[in-house]
Design an enzyme around this catalytic site. Structure first.
Site, short mmCIF file in Angstrom:
data_model
loop_
_atom_site.label_atom_id
_atom_site.label_comp_id
_atom_site.label_asym_id
_atom_site.label_seq_id
_atom_site.Cartn_x
_atom_site.Cartn_y
_atom_site.Cartn_z
N CYS A 136 0.80 -1.23 0.00
CA CYS A 136 0.00 0.00 0.00
C CYS A 136 0.83 1.28 0.00
CB CYS A 136 -0.96 0.00 1.18
SG CYS A 136 -0.23 -0.50 2.74
N HIS A 249 -1.53 6.62 4.09
CA HIS A 249 -0.08 6.42 4.14
C HIS A 249 0.58 7.54 3.34
CE1 HIS A 249 -0.72 2.76 6.11
NE2 HIS A 249 -0.25 1.88 5.25
#
Length: 346
Positions: A136, A249
């Protein structure tokens, strides 16, 4: 984001349906009003029997077993590595095509590691049974690097990731919430999801520390970036940090380009034209992407772009995305859309 090439899919299974990524995938399917004639929600014995409302219909979560994939065309896996290692080969043997979110098969030469905006063409003549979804943090990184690679070439990349707790699963997500409330009420806390307290803290360790000093998470970013960009000798270094946010993120990236650029504005224009990227970059007025902007969005957001004068042709920037969405579930659904599009064209 449009999905117009999923017709003809009769059966679809989600392994890890009660997890954060599995839930995100179900949410995306609902948002786009995507229904399959048959959908199976699979999870561990502990989660079996749970009821999940999907598209107005209540579904019962089934326990994953060796017969779960009989008659299933496509399956999405978001499960621990040990579960993936055991059941993906079983699914493939049953004739099911698997889109896998784990790290198990990402470096396998015969398994494409796909971000559709970059290398979706790998699926044009694909006849295998396993397709991998990147880490990710790899996905937003390669989205931002690809237009730079195409225009200037890349000599070196240094990336530091700032990763939310949702990337570590539901237990970690709940631990941040519990610890935050407890500490604000003057109570002591214990840590089980992380080696240290995560509330009001940053932990510079994600994954296991390996022989070369990197963590397994840092190695994923390095190896996956090389594979996706088809730059096996790329000089790239990574540091991964867990931060006390619930989703999103972020990555601080330093790039040394092979050829110089004239202005940062031409870099922003490259990103603006590249699918999957949205530029938010006017720091004089405090405008740049944060976890708030990326949450629930399909894009990788880029900002804080500036020249790094300490090296030749140097560039610094910040990129952030919703790790559960574009970092996992959405990317998987885009892979399925791309694959079906090519199959319908043939």
């Amino acid at each position: 984001m449009k999905f117009s090439h999923l017709e003809g899919i009769e059966s679809f299974a989600i392994v890890g349906a009660t997890g954060l990524v599995g839930q995100e995938l179900l949410d995306i399917l609902c948002e786009h009003k995507i229904k399959f004639p048959k959908i199976k929600l699979l999870a561990s014995e502990a989660s079996a029997g749970q009821k999940i409302d999907f598209a107005g219909t209540e579904h019962t979560v089934e326990e994953l077993d060796s017969n779960s994939f009989d008659g299933v065309q496509f399956a999405f896996f978001s499960a621990p590595n040990e579960v993936t290692k055991k059941y993906v080969p079983i699914a493939a043997k049953a004739g099911c095509l698997v889109i896998d979110d784990s790290s198990v098969f990402r470096q396998s030469p015969d398994v494409p590691l796909v971000v559709p905006e970059i290398n979706g063409s790998l699926l044009r003549d694909f006849e295998g049974k396993i397709i991998s979804v990147p880490n990710c943090t790899t996905t937003p990184l390669v989205l931002a690097l690809k237009p730079l690679q195409d225009k200037y070439g890349i000599e070196r990349v240094v990336v530091s990731t700032y990763q939310s707790v949702s990337g570590a699963g539901r237990k970690a997500f709940e631990e941040l919430s519990y610890q935050t409330v407890a500490l604000l009420n003057g109570k002591e806390v214990e840590s089980s999801a992380f080696p240290h307290r995560i509330a009001f803290n940053c932990i510079p360790e994600i994954g296991e520390v390996i022989e070369n000093g990197n963590t397994s998470e840092e190695e994923k970013v390095i190896k996956e970036t090389r594979k996706i960009l088809e730059l096996p000798d790329l000089n790239i270094s990574s540091t991964a940090v867990r931060v006390p946010t619930f989703s999103g993120h972020g990555l601080s990236v330093n790039v040394e380009l092979a050829e110089d650029f004239k202005t940062v504005e031409e870099i922003r224009e490259l990103w603006d034209k590249f699918p999957g990227i949205k530029v938010i970059d006017n720091p004089v007025h405090h405008i740049y992407p944060t976890n708030v902007e990326c949450s629930g969005s399909d894009y990788a957001f880029v900002g804080r772009a500036r020249r790094d004068s300490s090296v030749k042709s140097g560039l610094n920037f910040w990129v952030i995305t919703d790790n559960l969405r574009k970092g996992a579930a959405l990317n998987a659904l885009q892979i399925l859309e791309t694959l079906n599009q090519y199959r319908r064209m043939s």
